[in-house]
Scaffold this motif. Structure first.
Motif, PDB file in Angstrom:
ATOM      1  N   PHE A   1      52.024  42.479  22.617  1.00  0.00           N
ATOM      2  CA  PHE A   1      52.359  42.913  21.262  1.00  0.00           C
ATOM      3  C   PHE A   1      51.428  42.279  20.228  1.00  0.00           C
ATOM      4  N   ALA A   2      50.983  41.042  20.505  1.00  0.00           N
ATOM      5  CA  ALA A   2      50.112  40.334  19.568  1.00  0.00           C
ATOM      6  C   ALA A   2      48.651  40.735  19.702  1.00  0.00           C
ATOM      7  N   GLY A   3      48.346  41.595  20.649  1.00  0.00           N
ATOM      8  CA  GLY A   3      46.970  42.058  20.788  1.00  0.00           C
ATOM      9  C   GLY A   3      46.160  41.329  21.829  1.00  0.00           C
ATOM     10  N   VAL A   4      46.811  40.452  22.611  1.00  0.00           N
ATOM     11  CA  VAL A   4      46.131  39.752  23.702  1.00  0.00           C
ATOM     12  C   VAL A   4      46.548  40.448  24.983  1.00  0.00           C
ATOM     13  N   GLY A   5      45.737  41.373  25.432  1.00  0.00           N
ATOM     14  CA  GLY A   5      46.144  42.153  26.591  1.00  0.00           C
ATOM     15  C   GLY A   5      44.975  42.711  27.364  1.00  0.00           C
ATOM     16  N   LEU A   6      45.300  43.447  28.392  1.00  0.00           N
ATOM     17  CA  LEU A   6      44.306  44.075  29.254  1.00  0.00           C
ATOM     18  C   LEU A   6      44.098  45.498  28.755  1.00  0.00           C
ATOM     19  N   PHE A   7      43.088  45.689  27.919  1.00  0.00           N
ATOM     20  CA  PHE A   7      42.841  46.990  27.309  1.00  0.00           C
ATOM     21  C   PHE A   7      41.735  47.763  28.027  1.00  0.00           C
ATOM     22  N   ILE A   8      40.805  47.040  28.622  1.00  0.00           N
ATOM     23  CA  ILE A   8      39.705  47.661  29.357  1.00  0.00           C
ATOM     24  C   ILE A   8      39.632  47.019  30.733  1.00  0.00           C
ATOM     25  N   LEU A   9      39.597  47.821  31.760  1.00  0.00           N
ATOM     26  CA  LEU A   9      39.531  47.325  33.136  1.00  0.00           C
ATOM     27  C   LEU A   9      38.163  47.654  33.716  1.00  0.00           C
ATOM     28  N   ARG A  10      37.388  46.603  33.989  1.00  0.00           N
ATOM     29  CA  ARG A  10      36.056  46.788  34.567  1.00  0.00           C
ATOM     30  C   ARG A  10      36.133  46.517  36.071  1.00  0.00           C
ATOM     31  N   ILE A  11      35.887  47.530  36.855  1.00  0.00           N
ATOM     32  CA  ILE A  11      35.887  47.387  38.308  1.00  0.00           C
ATOM     33  C   ILE A  11      34.449  47.445  38.798  1.00  0.00           C
ATOM     34  N   PRO A  12      33.931  46.354  39.351  1.00  0.00           N
ATOM     35  CA  PRO A  12      32.531  46.324  39.779  1.00  0.00           C
ATOM     36  C   PRO A  12      32.192  47.463  40.734  1.00  0.00           C
ATOM     37  N   TRP A  13      31.006  48.040  40.526  1.00  0.00           N
ATOM     38  CA  TRP A  13      30.456  49.124  41.341  1.00  0.00           C
ATOM     39  C   TRP A  13      31.192  50.450  41.165  1.00  0.00           C
ATOM     40  N   LEU A  14      32.265  50.466  40.377  1.00  0.00           N
ATOM     41  CA  LEU A  14      32.976  51.722  40.168  1.00  0.00           C
ATOM     42  C   LEU A  14      32.804  52.210  38.735  1.00  0.00           C
ATOM     43  N   ASP A  15      33.639  51.717  37.823  1.00  0.00           N
ATOM     44  CA  ASP A  15      33.578  52.227  36.463  1.00  0.00           C
ATOM     45  C   ASP A  15      34.346  51.301  35.533  1.00  0.00           C
ATOM     46  N   VAL A  16      34.286  51.602  34.257  1.00  0.00           N
ATOM     47  CA  VAL A  16      35.065  50.905  33.242  1.00  0.00           C
ATOM     48  C   VAL A  16      36.161  51.848  32.762  1.00  0.00           C
ATOM     49  N   PHE A  17      37.403  51.393  32.822  1.00  0.00           N
ATOM     50  CA  PHE A  17      38.539  52.240  32.468  1.00  0.00           C
ATOM     51  C   PHE A  17      39.190  51.721  31.185  1.00  0.00           C
ATOM     52  N   VAL A  18      39.365  52.621  30.219  1.00  0.00           N
ATOM     53  CA  VAL A  18      40.080  52.291  28.992  1.00  0.00           C
ATOM     54  C   VAL A  18      41.546  52.636  29.209  1.00  0.00           C
ATOM     55  N   LEU A  19      42.410  51.642  29.089  1.00  0.00           N
ATOM     56  CA  LEU A  19      43.822  51.821  29.412  1.00  0.00           C
ATOM     57  C   LEU A  19      44.615  52.285  28.197  1.00  0.00           C
ATOM     58  N   SER A  20      45.621  53.103  28.441  1.00  0.00           N
ATOM     59  CA  SER A  20      46.534  53.494  27.374  1.00  0.00           C
ATOM     60  C   SER A  20      47.394  52.298  26.980  1.00  0.00           C
ATOM     61  N   SER A  21      48.082  52.393  25.872  1.00  0.00           N
ATOM     62  CA  SER A  21      48.892  51.281  25.382  1.00  0.00           C
ATOM     63  C   SER A  21      50.001  50.916  26.370  1.00  0.00           C
ATOM     64  N   ASP A  22      50.600  51.929  27.012  1.00  0.00           N
ATOM     65  CA  ASP A  22      51.678  51.662  27.968  1.00  0.00           C
ATOM     66  C   ASP A  22      51.152  50.933  29.201  1.00  0.00           C
ATOM     67  N   TRP A  23      50.034  51.426  29.762  1.00  0.00           N
ATOM     68  CA  TRP A  23      49.454  50.782  30.935  1.00  0.00           C
ATOM     69  C   TRP A  23      48.938  49.394  30.589  1.00  0.00           C
ATOM     70  N   SER A  24      48.390  49.247  29.391  1.00  0.00           N
ATOM     71  CA  SER A  24      47.889  47.945  28.966  1.00  0.00           C
ATOM     72  C   SER A  24      49.013  46.913  28.910  1.00  0.00           C
ATOM     73  N   ALA A  25      50.145  47.293  28.307  1.00  0.00           N
ATOM     74  CA  ALA A  25      51.285  46.383  28.203  1.00  0.00           C
ATOM     75  C   ALA A  25      51.830  46.029  29.578  1.00  0.00           C
TER      76      ALA A  25
END
Length: 238
Positions: free
Chosen positions: A47-71
Motif C-alpha cells: 500500500f505504501a508503494g514498496v512492492g514488486l511492480f516489475i518482474l525481471r526473469i533472466p533470459w526470458l522477459d520483463v513483466f509489468v505486474l498489475s496492481s492486484d498481482w503486485s500486492a
C-alpha cells in the motif's frame, strides 16, 4: 526512497513484524496469528508503494505486474523470507552465518547500482551480524530469537523489493528458500494429504537425522550460501 510514503510504510511494517516476534518470544502465539501479522506487514508495504511492480526473469522477459498481482506477490515474498530465517534459526551460527554471506552479496549488488542509502544500511547491518555471530557460533552464548529472525527476514525482503531484483536475491538467499520450501511441502502433506511428504523438515533437521553433526551442517550451509551468492550476483549483473 522515491516517495515519502515508502519510509513510513517500511517503518510501520517493521514495527508490526517486531511486535509479532517479540510477543512470540515472550508468550507463544499460534502459527495463523503469526502469519496474519506478516501478511498485514506485507500489505502495508504494498500500500505504501514498496512492492514488486516489475518482474525481471533472466533470459526470458520483463513483466509489468498489475496492481492486484503486485500486492499478492509482495505479500508472498515478505511471508516467505520472514518465515525462512525464522525456520533456519535452529542451529548455532546457521541463520547468522548464512545471513552474513547474503548481506555481503547484497552489499556488492547495492554498490554497483549506486543505491547508497540502502548500501550504507546493509553495511551497518552486516557489522552487527558479524558481532552477533562471534557469540552465536557453536556453542552459542546468545541467540537471535523470533524477534530477531522475523525482523531480519522482513528486512531482507524489503531490500529485495527496493533493489528490484527479486530472482537474483532469491538465489543469493537460496539456503533460506530451501528451508522454507521443505517446511511448506511438509505442512501441505500433513494438512491436505494426511501424511509426511518428506522424512523431516526443515532441511537442516533432516541432515541431522541422517547423522550430520551440528557444526558440519552449519559449515556446509555456509559453503552453499557462498556458491549461491556468487551465482546470484552473476545473474544480477546480466
Amino acid at each position: 526512497f522515491e516517495t515519502a510514503s515508502e519510509p513510513l510504510g517500511i517503518l510501520v511494517a517493521a514495527s508490526l513484524i517486531w511486535a509479532v516476534g517479540f510477543y512470540d518470544d515472550v508468550r507463544d502465539i499460534s502459527a495463523p496469528a503469526k502469519i496474519a501479522g506478516i501478511v498485514l506487514a506485507g500489505s502495508v508495504l504494498s500500500f505504501a508503494g514498496v512492492g514488486l511492480f516489475i518482474l525481471r526473469i533472466p533470459w526470458l522477459d520483463v513483466f509489468v505486474l498489475s496492481s492486484d498481482w503486485s500486492a499478492l506477490l509482495t505479500v508472498v515474498w515478505v511471508l516467505v523470507l520472514t518465515n525462512a530465517i525464522n525456520l533456519i534459526d535452529g542451529l548455532d551460527g546457521l541463520a547468522g552465518g548464512v545471513l552474513m554471506i547474503t548481506l555481503f552479496a547484497l552489499l556488492i549488488l547495492g554498490s554497483t547500482i549506486l543505491d547508497m542509502p540502502t548500501t550504507l544500511f546493509i553495511a551497518l547491518w552486516l557489522g552487527g551480524i558479524m558481532a552477533f555471530l562471534y557469540f552465536n557460533t557453536y556453542p552459542a552464548r546468545i541467540f537471535m530469537g523470533d524477534v530477531g529472525a522475523l525482523s531480519f527476514g522482513a528486512t531482507l525482503a524489503v531490500i529485495g523489493l527496493l533493489y528490484g531484483k527479486i530472482i537474483a536475491v532469491a538465489i543469493i538467499g537460496g539456503v533460506f528458500i530451501l528451508e522454507f520450501a521443505t517446511s511448506a511441502i511438509q505442512m501441505f502433506g500433513k494438512r491436505y494429504l494426511g501424511r509426511r511428504l518428506l522424512p523431516l523438515s526443515p532441511f537442516h533437521l533432516f541432515l541431522q537425522s541422517v547423522g550430520w553433526e551440528e557444526p558440519k551442517v552449519v559449515t556446509r550451509a555456509w559453503l552453499a550460501g557462498i556458491v549461491l551468492a556468487i551465482f546470484g550476483l552473476w545473474l544480477a549483473f546480466l
